[in-house]
Design a protein around this motif. Structure first.
Motif, PDB file in Angstrom:
ATOM      1  N   ASP A   1       0.822  -1.222   0.000  1.00 26.71           N
ATOM      2  CA  ASP A   1       0.000   0.000   0.000  1.00 26.71           C
ATOM      3  C   ASP A   1       0.853   1.269   0.000  1.00 26.71           C
ATOM      4  OD1 ASP A   1      -2.130  -1.724   0.070  1.00 26.71           O
ATOM      5  OD2 ASP A   1      -2.645  -1.375   2.167  1.00 26.71           O
ATOM      6  N   TRP A   2       1.861   1.284  -0.857  1.00 19.95           N
ATOM      7  CA  TRP A   2       2.901   2.317  -0.803  1.00 19.95           C
ATOM      8  C   TRP A   2       3.057   3.119  -2.093  1.00 19.95           C
ATOM      9  CZ3 TRP A   2       8.133  -0.841  -0.976  1.00 19.95           C
ATOM     10  CH2 TRP A   2       8.113  -1.710  -2.069  1.00 19.95           C
ATOM     11  N   VAL A   3       2.138   2.969  -3.044  1.00 19.47           N
ATOM     12  CA  VAL A   3       2.330   3.648  -4.323  1.00 19.47           C
ATOM     13  C   VAL A   3       2.234   5.160  -4.142  1.00 19.47           C
ATOM     14  CG1 VAL A   3       1.530   1.691  -5.662  1.00 19.47           C
ATOM     15  CG2 VAL A   3      -0.098   3.439  -4.995  1.00 19.47           C
ATOM     16  N   THR A   4       3.014   5.877  -4.913  1.00 19.24           N
ATOM     17  CA  THR A   4       3.090   7.331  -4.761  1.00 19.24           C
ATOM     18  C   THR A   4       2.106   8.074  -5.654  1.00 19.24           C
ATOM     19  OG1 THR A   4       4.896   7.374  -6.382  1.00 19.24           O
ATOM     20  CG2 THR A   4       5.506   7.271  -4.054  1.00 19.24           C
ATOM     21  N   PHE A   5       1.398   7.355  -6.527  1.00 22.38           N
ATOM     22  CA  PHE A   5       0.399   8.004  -7.362  1.00 22.38           C
ATOM     23  C   PHE A   5      -0.823   7.079  -7.480  1.00 22.38           C
ATOM     24  CE2 PHE A   5       1.043   5.221 -10.967  1.00 22.38           C
ATOM     25  CZ  PHE A   5       2.355   4.833 -10.842  1.00 22.38           C
ATOM     26  N   PRO A   6      -1.991   7.654  -7.593  1.00 23.60           N
ATOM     27  CA  PRO A   6      -2.276   9.074  -7.433  1.00 23.60           C
ATOM     28  C   PRO A   6      -2.145   9.490  -5.969  1.00 23.60           C
ATOM     29  CG  PRO A   6      -4.331   7.867  -7.652  1.00 23.60           C
ATOM     30  CD  PRO A   6      -3.226   6.864  -7.859  1.00 23.60           C
ATOM     31  N   ALA A   7      -1.829  10.756  -5.753  1.00 25.75           N
ATOM     32  CA  ALA A   7      -1.593  11.249  -4.388  1.00 25.75           C
ATOM     33  C   ALA A   7      -2.921  11.556  -3.702  1.00 25.75           C
ATOM     34  CB  ALA A   7      -0.705  12.476  -4.429  1.00 25.75           C
ATOM     35  N   THR A   8      -3.722  10.517  -3.550  1.00 26.16           N
ATOM     36  CA  THR A   8      -5.039  10.654  -2.942  1.00 26.16           C
ATOM     37  C   THR A   8      -5.143   9.678  -1.771  1.00 26.16           C
ATOM     38  OG1 THR A   8      -5.969   8.965  -4.396  1.00 26.16           O
ATOM     39  CG2 THR A   8      -6.074  11.253  -5.169  1.00 26.16           C
ATOM     40  N   PHE A   9      -6.270   9.742  -1.062  1.00 22.42           N
ATOM     41  CA  PHE A   9      -6.587   8.718  -0.078  1.00 22.42           C
ATOM     42  C   PHE A   9      -7.153   7.528  -0.855  1.00 22.42           C
ATOM     43  CE2 PHE A   9      -6.302  12.157   2.912  1.00 22.42           C
ATOM     44  CZ  PHE A   9      -5.949  11.559   4.114  1.00 22.42           C
ATOM     45  N   ASN A  10      -6.307   6.551  -1.142  1.00 20.14           N
ATOM     46  CA  ASN A  10      -6.790   5.337  -1.781  1.00 20.14           C
ATOM     47  C   ASN A  10      -6.098   4.140  -1.140  1.00 20.14           C
ATOM     48  OD1 ASN A  10      -4.584   4.202  -3.761  1.00 20.14           O
ATOM     49  ND2 ASN A  10      -4.568   6.422  -4.086  1.00 20.14           N
ATOM     50  N   CYS A  11      -6.699   2.965  -1.296  1.00 22.03           N
ATOM     51  CA  CYS A  11      -6.249   1.820  -0.520  1.00 22.03           C
ATOM     52  C   CYS A  11      -4.883   1.312  -0.946  1.00 22.03           C
ATOM     53  CB  CYS A  11      -7.281   0.701  -0.556  1.00 22.03           C
ATOM     54  SG  CYS A  11      -7.666   0.102  -2.215  1.00 22.03           S
ATOM     55  N   GLY A  12      -4.388   1.705  -2.122  1.00 25.24           N
ATOM     56  CA  GLY A  12      -3.060   1.296  -2.541  1.00 25.24           C
ATOM     57  C   GLY A  12      -1.974   2.289  -2.196  1.00 25.24           C
ATOM     58  N   ALA A  13      -2.357   3.428  -1.617  1.00 25.93           N
ATOM     59  CA  ALA A  13      -1.379   4.498  -1.370  1.00 25.93           C
ATOM     60  C   ALA A  13      -1.472   5.088   0.024  1.00 25.93           C
ATOM     61  CB  ALA A  13      -1.569   5.619  -2.403  1.00 25.93           C
ATOM     62  N   TRP A  14      -2.275   4.478   0.898  1.00 31.65           N
ATOM     63  CA  TRP A  14      -2.547   5.139   2.177  1.00 31.65           C
ATOM     64  C   TRP A  14      -1.313   5.254   3.063  1.00 31.65           C
ATOM     65  CZ3 TRP A  14      -1.468   3.070   6.836  1.00 31.65           C
ATOM     66  CH2 TRP A  14      -1.328   1.680   6.940  1.00 31.65           C
ATOM     67  N   VAL A  15      -0.324   4.367   2.894  1.00 26.56           N
ATOM     68  CA  VAL A  15       0.891   4.462   3.707  1.00 26.56           C
ATOM     69  C   VAL A  15       1.558   5.826   3.504  1.00 26.56           C
ATOM     70  CG1 VAL A  15       3.254   3.578   3.912  1.00 26.56           C
ATOM     71  CG2 VAL A  15       1.306   1.998   3.944  1.00 26.56           C
ATOM     72  N   ASN A  16       1.516   6.328   2.284  1.00 24.00           N
ATOM     73  CA  ASN A  16       2.120   7.636   2.027  1.00 24.00           C
ATOM     74  C   ASN A  16       1.331   8.769   2.670  1.00 24.00           C
ATOM     75  OD1 ASN A  16       4.212   6.525   0.348  1.00 24.00           O
ATOM     76  ND2 ASN A  16       2.629   6.200  -1.191  1.00 24.00           N
ATOM     77  N   ARG A  17       0.013   8.631   2.715  1.00 21.50           N
ATOM     78  CA  ARG A  17      -0.781   9.645   3.425  1.00 21.50           C
ATOM     79  C   ARG A  17      -0.443   9.609   4.918  1.00 21.50           C
ATOM     80  NH1 ARG A  17      -1.356   9.494  -1.091  1.00 21.50           N
ATOM     81  NH2 ARG A  17       0.433  10.864  -0.786  1.00 21.50           N
ATOM     82  N   ALA A  18      -0.230   8.415   5.443  1.00 14.74           N
ATOM     83  CA  ALA A  18       0.146   8.305   6.860  1.00 14.74           C
ATOM     84  C   ALA A  18       1.495   8.961   7.112  1.00 14.74           C
ATOM     85  CB  ALA A  18       0.174   6.838   7.284  1.00 14.74           C
ATOM     86  N   LEU A  19       2.449   8.744   6.212  1.00 15.19           N
ATOM     87  CA  LEU A  19       3.789   9.294   6.400  1.00 15.19           C
ATOM     88  C   LEU A  19       3.831  10.805   6.221  1.00 15.19           C
ATOM     89  CD1 LEU A  19       5.878   6.531   4.596  1.00 15.19           C
ATOM     90  CD2 LEU A  19       5.851   7.036   7.053  1.00 15.19           C
ATOM     91  N   GLU A  20       2.777  11.379   5.665  1.00 12.09           N
ATOM     92  CA  GLU A  20       2.709  12.841   5.569  1.00 12.09           C
ATOM     93  C   GLU A  20       2.503  13.481   6.933  1.00 12.09           C
ATOM     94  OE1 GLU A  20      -0.406  13.507   2.779  1.00 12.09           O
ATOM     95  OE2 GLU A  20       0.823  13.005   1.029  1.00 12.09           O
TER      96      GLU A  20
END
Length: 307
Positions: free
Chosen positions: A100-119
């Protein structure tokens, strides 16, 4: 322990162990079915704010660790929202078959939420444990946040995975631990698990911990989910939670990964589903009782270690 059941898709709200506690007034039930179409797979920031407002109405003023059950892993990005409510330095322990670490799209989505957490500046580190999926293959091409690994704020421990090939033409973050053109992981499955659990505490830099569990980390005979699944046993996941709780202050736990039929009414979410996961056929085998049993075991564990 403050227990909350978020009803997004009907998958957990009717499970007997959770339903009984809501009915007895010792757990909070929050109806979010009206928001589900705006939250599944990806969420607008306005929908996230509404979730937090409704959660705060029932949880404000309480004391003790928060425990939140909320349905399908299609909503796992709500973890990043839950973490917005924390104010002190915290480490996130993430059990999942996917990073769940993808950097795009920079939204709240289930494949990228780790990056939102690290923000969030108060999130000191995210430690992801259990992936068996092919998300770790060719990570640069899949938008993996390798910079977070290089910085030490993200650690990933697959259950099993060969070294990941890197693309020579693409830049590598400075400090990324690679050998040649491969990024080597530390698999923790099999015989390595017991030693990993015993030594795990030293990897946690903060006193406070948040644990997020997506049941797709479990073998298919222990849960039925909307995603491809890993090989961890429920008893192994519970042993890790117990070990963490013995040495750190677990201030919150969230649990997702219950199956529900995906309803994707708009092109954006259909595109995300196509790009971010295998197209699984509808689940035909029984799932409600199996998932309810896994949740019941987790609930008894939380009663024990978070009291």
């Amino acid at each position: 322990m403050r227990l909350c059941v978020l009803d997004l898709d009907g998958s957990v709200a009717a499970q007997p162990p959770l339903l009984a506690r809501v009915g007895a007034g010792i757990a909070h039930g929050v109806d979010l079915r009206d928001l589900a179409p705006r939250l599944r797979l990806a969420a607008s920031r306005s929908a996230i704010r509404t979730v937090l407002e409704r959660l705060e109405r029932v949880m404000a003023g309480g004391h003790g660790p928060e425990v939140i059950f909320y349905g399908s892993g299609d909503f796992h990005h709500l973890t990043a929202a839950f973490l917005q409510r924390r104010t002190r330095p915290i480490t996130v322990i993430h059990l999942d078959n996917h990073p769940d670490w993808v950097t795009f799209p920079a939204t709240f989505n289930c494949g990228a939420w780790v990056n939102r957490a690290l923000e969030n500046a108060h999130v000191a580190k995210v430690i992801t444990i259990g992936p068996c999926s092919d998300d770790l293959a060719w990570p640069q091409l899949k938008g993996a946040n390798l910079a977070a690994i290089a910085s030490g704020r993200l650690e990933v421990y697959p259950w099993r995975h060969p070294p990941s090939r890197l693309v020579p033409a693409l830049p590598r973050p400075k400090g990324l631990p690679v050998l040649g053109r491969r990024l080597y992981w530390q698999p923790v499955g099999g015989d390595a698990w017991a030693g990993f659990v015993d030594d795990f505490s030293r990897r946690i830099p903060t006193r406070e911990v948040w644990i997020t569990i997506d049941k797709d980390v479990l073998a298919p005979d222990e849960a039925v989910t909307n995603w491809d699944q890993g090989e961890m046993r429920l008893a192994q996941a519970m042993a890790l939670v117990r070990a963490v709780a013995e040495r750190h202050a677990v201030v919150g736990v969230d649990v997702c990964g219950d199956y529900s039929p995906p309803q994707l009414g708009d092109p954006w979410r259909r595109a995300l589903a196509f790009l971010d996961r295998s197209c699984r056929p509808p689940v035909s085998r029984p799932h409600s009782a199996l998932n309810a049993d896994a949740n019941a075991q987790l609930l008894r564990l939380f009663d024990d270690v978070l009291a």
